[in-house]
Design a protein around this motif. Structure first.
Motif, short mmCIF file in Angstrom:
data_model
loop_
_atom_site.label_atom_id
_atom_site.label_comp_id
_atom_site.label_asym_id
_atom_site.label_seq_id
_atom_site.Cartn_x
_atom_site.Cartn_y
_atom_site.Cartn_z
N LEU A 90 31.19 -20.77 -2.49
CA LEU A 90 31.03 -20.31 -0.71
C LEU A 90 31.27 -21.00 0.13
O LEU A 90 31.05 -20.87 1.37
CB LEU A 90 29.39 -19.98 -0.82
N ARG A 92 34.02 -22.71 2.74
CA ARG A 92 34.73 -21.81 3.76
C ARG A 92 36.19 -21.75 3.36
O ARG A 92 36.94 -20.64 3.43
CB ARG A 92 34.32 -22.11 5.03
N HIS A 95 37.20 -18.80 0.93
CA HIS A 95 37.08 -17.40 1.53
C HIS A 95 36.60 -16.52 0.77
O HIS A 95 37.28 -15.21 0.44
CB HIS A 95 38.51 -17.04 2.06
N GLY A 97 32.78 -14.52 -1.35
CA GLY A 97 31.46 -14.42 -1.17
C GLY A 97 30.70 -14.38 -2.60
O GLY A 97 31.18 -14.67 -3.67
N ALA A 98 29.36 -13.86 -2.58
CA ALA A 98 28.69 -13.83 -3.60
C ALA A 98 29.08 -12.90 -4.84
O ALA A 98 28.94 -13.13 -5.87
CB ALA A 98 27.12 -13.50 -3.47
N TYR A 99 29.89 -11.95 -4.39
CA TYR A 99 30.18 -10.80 -5.27
C TYR A 99 31.40 -11.70 -6.04
O TYR A 99 31.48 -11.67 -7.35
CB TYR A 99 31.03 -9.66 -4.59
N GLU A 100 32.24 -12.18 -5.42
CA GLU A 100 33.37 -12.82 -6.33
C GLU A 100 33.00 -14.08 -7.01
O GLU A 100 33.58 -14.20 -8.20
CB GLU A 100 34.34 -13.36 -5.35
N ALA A 147 27.89 -19.91 5.04
CA ALA A 147 27.73 -19.60 3.58
C ALA A 147 26.16 -19.16 3.50
O ALA A 147 25.80 -18.55 2.47
CB ALA A 147 27.80 -20.87 2.68
N GLU A 149 24.58 -16.40 4.90
CA GLU A 149 24.47 -14.92 4.72
C GLU A 149 25.03 -14.73 3.45
O GLU A 149 24.40 -13.72 2.83
CB GLU A 149 25.14 -14.40 5.99
N LYS A 150 26.04 -15.34 2.86
CA LYS A 150 26.92 -14.98 1.75
C LYS A 150 25.67 -15.20 0.51
O LYS A 150 25.72 -14.47 -0.47
CB LYS A 150 28.02 -15.73 1.44
N SER A 151 24.93 -16.29 0.54
CA SER A 151 24.25 -16.53 -0.59
C SER A 151 22.90 -15.72 -0.69
O SER A 151 22.34 -15.77 -1.77
CB SER A 151 23.78 -17.97 -0.40
N TYR A 153 23.20 -12.89 -1.16
CA TYR A 153 23.41 -11.67 -2.21
C TYR A 153 23.74 -12.26 -3.82
O TYR A 153 24.11 -11.44 -4.62
CB TYR A 153 24.66 -11.16 -1.67
#
Length: 206
Positions: A90, A92, A95, A97-100, A147, A149-151, A153
């Protein structure tokens, strides 16, 4: 005797928030070994900055996929493989997110189950969704910008991957949160909580 390999990043290695490394006896793999008993071997193979599948332009040798097979052969046969990676994905400059990150974990699952020249059986897999990132401060603030918000998920996508691939699953965010000192790494209590949460998932499988 069972061999349990903990393959992770600085949260496994034992990074003290904003610098340094905890003594080994305070890191969650050692605490887990204490719970399981020392007739078993729990190996801390954490590395600060390790990602799931990404090559970091600023840190050499951090691609988790590239080194997993070597680790499994070095310490093999491994009975249980605990994977807790994705936090560094995550950063920056990647680039993603949690899905990747979860898809990266799936590549690690696939790698761990590939046949090997030594005839080692595939290990039982425990997938740990990393804890949610709080407000990053200090030396990690810039790297983990965006990161938080990304985390949020991690749990959703990691649970899907674990279920699809028939792995044991733990959502670390359900049992702990990072230390507020830097918002990313664990304090000693977090290490204890993680060891205590993993123990019942594997104690009857060794």
């Amino acid at each position: 005797m069972a061999t349990i390999l903990c393959y992770g990043d600085s949260l496994t290695w034992g990074r003290i928030p904003n610098g340094g490394r905890y003594p080994k006896h305070l890191c969650w793999p050692t605490l887990l070994n204490d719970l399981l008993g020392h007739q078993h071997q729990v190996i801390n193979f954490g590395l600060p900055g390790r990602t799931t599948i990404w090559n970091d332009p600023f840190l050499e040798g951090r691609n988790g996929l590239s080194y997993l097979q070597a680790a499994l052969e070095t310490f093999g046969p491994v009975d249980i493989l605990i994977l807790m990676l994705g936090t560094n994905d995550l950063k920056r400059h990647f680039h993603v997110g949690a899905y990747e990150a979860a898809k990266g974990v799936e590549k690690l699952i696939e790698k761990s189950r590939m046949p090997n020249d030594n005839g080692f059986p595939a290990p039982t897999l425990v997938i740990v969704a990393p804890p949610n990132i709080l407000s990053p401060t200090g030396s990690v603030a810039e790297s983990f910008d965006g990161a938080i918000e990304k985390s949020q998920y991690f749990h959703q996508y990691y649970q899907d991957i674990a279920s699809k691939n028939q792995c044991i699953f733990l959502n670390a965010a359900g049992v702990l949160q990072p230390c507020e000192v830097d918002g990313v790494h664990l304090d000693t209590q977090g290490n204890e909580h993680l060891a205590n949460a993993i123990y019942p998932l594997i104690k009857d499988r060794i």
